[in-house]
Design an enzyme around this catalytic site. Structure first.
Site, PDB file in Angstrom:
ATOM      1  N   ASP A 218      -2.873   4.591  -3.152  1.00  0.00           N
ATOM      2  CA  ASP A 218      -2.146   3.494  -2.498  1.00  0.00           C
ATOM      3  C   ASP A 218      -1.569   2.617  -3.605  1.00  0.00           C
ATOM      4  O   ASP A 218      -2.236   2.375  -4.632  1.00  0.00           O
ATOM      5  CB  ASP A 218      -3.103   2.623  -1.663  1.00  0.00           C
ATOM      6  CG  ASP A 218      -3.393   3.207  -0.285  1.00  0.00           C
ATOM      7  OD1 ASP A 218      -3.082   4.390  -0.044  1.00  0.00           O
ATOM      8  OD2 ASP A 218      -3.950   2.457   0.550  1.00  0.00           O
TER       9      ASP A 218
ATOM     10  N   CYS B 295      -0.344  -8.121  -0.488  1.00  0.00           N
ATOM     11  CA  CYS B 295      -0.326  -6.873   0.285  1.00  0.00           C
ATOM     12  C   CYS B 295       0.828  -6.825   1.278  1.00  0.00           C
ATOM     13  O   CYS B 295       1.368  -5.749   1.553  1.00  0.00           O
ATOM     14  CB  CYS B 295      -1.630  -6.723   1.059  1.00  0.00           C
ATOM     15  SG  CYS B 295      -3.018  -6.326   0.004  1.00  0.00           S
TER      16      CYS B 295
ATOM     17  N   ASP C  51       0.829  -1.210   0.000  1.00  0.00           N
ATOM     18  CA  ASP C  51       0.000   0.000   0.000  1.00  0.00           C
ATOM     19  C   ASP C  51       0.857   1.251   0.000  1.00  0.00           C
ATOM     20  O   ASP C  51       0.511   2.251  -0.617  1.00  0.00           O
ATOM     21  CB  ASP C  51      -0.885   0.049   1.264  1.00  0.00           C
ATOM     22  CG  ASP C  51      -1.771  -1.170   1.422  1.00  0.00           C
ATOM     23  OD1 ASP C  51      -1.868  -1.968   0.470  1.00  0.00           O
ATOM     24  OD2 ASP C  51      -2.349  -1.321   2.513  1.00  0.00           O
TER      25      ASP C  51
ATOM     26  N   ASP D 193      -6.078  -5.748  -5.652  1.00  0.00           N
ATOM     27  CA  ASP D 193      -5.484  -7.082  -5.677  1.00  0.00           C
ATOM     28  C   ASP D 193      -6.268  -8.153  -4.925  1.00  0.00           C
ATOM     29  O   ASP D 193      -5.742  -9.229  -4.626  1.00  0.00           O
ATOM     30  CB  ASP D 193      -4.012  -7.027  -5.225  1.00  0.00           C
ATOM     31  CG  ASP D 193      -3.813  -6.288  -3.917  1.00  0.00           C
ATOM     32  OD1 ASP D 193      -4.806  -5.760  -3.375  1.00  0.00           O
ATOM     33  OD2 ASP D 193      -2.666  -6.221  -3.446  1.00  0.00           O
TER      34      ASP D 193
END
Ligand code: GLY
Length: 360
Positions: A194, A345, A115, A245
């Site tokens: 992000d 992530c 992010d 994602d």
């Protein structure tokens, strides 16, 4: 040495699937509920709103943080065992109040480098994040950023956002049947984004507008990157978009994983690609997901065009990727998932061996 070849620079990554050489894996130290703010309700699971209001600024449950930390360490060991150099951020205090001239906040965590930072080719970009609680998150990565810069990386940052009240729609409400696009809580007051709202497929970068990434932010990135890259902004059937994602994951050239609840029609760009449909998530209902949907089952990390890290108990996803011709590498990650991300992530692929190419 060819321009952009991975060996010449410490930072180099053009895709989600080139052979992974170096990766940052997040840390969960000091993870804390962010202060209450109007940017939260549009993306938090509705069953978590009261919890976030009640526990604002306090630590997440200690046992869950410890279990997630153990999973992150195991994930890091697995990656190292697969030949990937693993780097970790430095813990920064998350419950110290910081302030600008108009607002104050405490932090959240440094668990999701995807992010906070965006790697495009040999450049590493600090993202201008829309949440006040994430304003200083990139400081956890500064020792690494300085090291990469000294070793030759290009290091830049989006315009430092002010995050004034004007950046948020205080009249935000759930979309109605009459709306053709999701209602977003951020305005176009200033650019924010992000990194997890972008997916890299060589010259083509797939993006979405979301509750943290606005058109202004995407346009800033488009001009910043210049003519070498094409940013395609796609829209999905997601009433609460934040991070692309868990909606779409390009796994290898010609192989796309889609979320069947959000991708009603394959985007035209991917018309010649093979599509795998993500199976329904299998995590028990009682398991907390504080910050995201359960579709984190498709938030996968590719180690190359073949090897993919998948949650150890996610048998439907293990079957899906196997049927797609990939080799799953298993890792426990359910406790970490509670904090809003999974393998994609939780990582930033700093260096993949590959060159700038077109895949469409
Ligand atoms: N933030 C991605 C999801 O909730 O599915």
């Amino acid at each position: 040495m060819q321009e952009g070849s991975a060996q010449s620079v410490p930072v180099c990554s053009y895709t989600e699937w080139d052979p992974l050489e170096e990766v940052v894996v997040g840390i969960i130290d000091d993870a804390s509920f962010p202060p209450w703010h109007i940017a939260l309700p549009p993306v938090l699971p509705t069953d978590q709103l009261d919890t976030f209001r009640a526990r604002a600024g306090r630590p997440f449950p200690r046992e869950l943080v410890a279990a997630a930390a153990a999973e992150l360490d195991e994930f890091a060991r697995i990656l190292a065992g697969e030949g990937v150099r693993v780097r970790r951020p430095e813990p920064i205090p998350q419950r110290v109040t910081y302030a600008t001239h108009t607002w104050s906040s405490t932090g959240m965590y440094a668990a999701m480098p995807r992010d906070t930072l965006l790697v495009i080719g040999s450049e590493i970009i600090e993202c201008p994040m829309a949440w006040r609680s994430r304003y200083y998150e990139c400081l956890a990565y500064r020792p690494l950023l300085k090291e990469y810069f000294r070793a030759g990386a290009r290091w830049s940052a989006g315009p430092k956002p002010e995050l004034l009240d004007a950046q948020y729609d205080r009249n935000w409400a759930e979309a109605t049947a009459a709306d053709t696009s999701p209602r977003l809580v951020i305005t176009e007051f200033e650019p924010t984004f992000d990194g997890a709202d972008f997916l890299r497929c060589g010259r083509d970068i797939i993006a979405q507008r979301s509750n943290v990434t606005n058109a202004f932010g995407i346009e800033w990135l488009r001009r910043h990157l210049g003519d070498e890259f094409r940013i395609h902004v796609l829209e999905f059937d997601d009433p609460h978009p934040m991070h692309i994602d868990a909606t779409l994951m390009p796994l290898a050239p010609g192989k796309l994983l889609i979320n069947p609840t959000r991708v009603r029609e394959t985007p035209r760009l991917f018309k010649d690609w093979d599509i795998a449909v993500a199976p329904e998530p299998v995590v028990p209902e009682a398991h907390p997901f504080y910050l995201s949907s359960r579709w984190l089952n498709m938030n996968l990390l590719m180690l190359d065009e073949n090897r993919v890290v998948v949650e150890r108990r996610d048998e439907p996803m293990i079957r899906t990727v196997t049927d797609f011709g990939l080799t799953p590498i298993l890792c426990d990650f359910r406790h970490f998932n509670s904090f809003g991300g999974s393998f994609h992530c939780a990582t930033l692929d700093v260096r993949r061996r590959g060159r700038l190419d077109s895949y469409f």
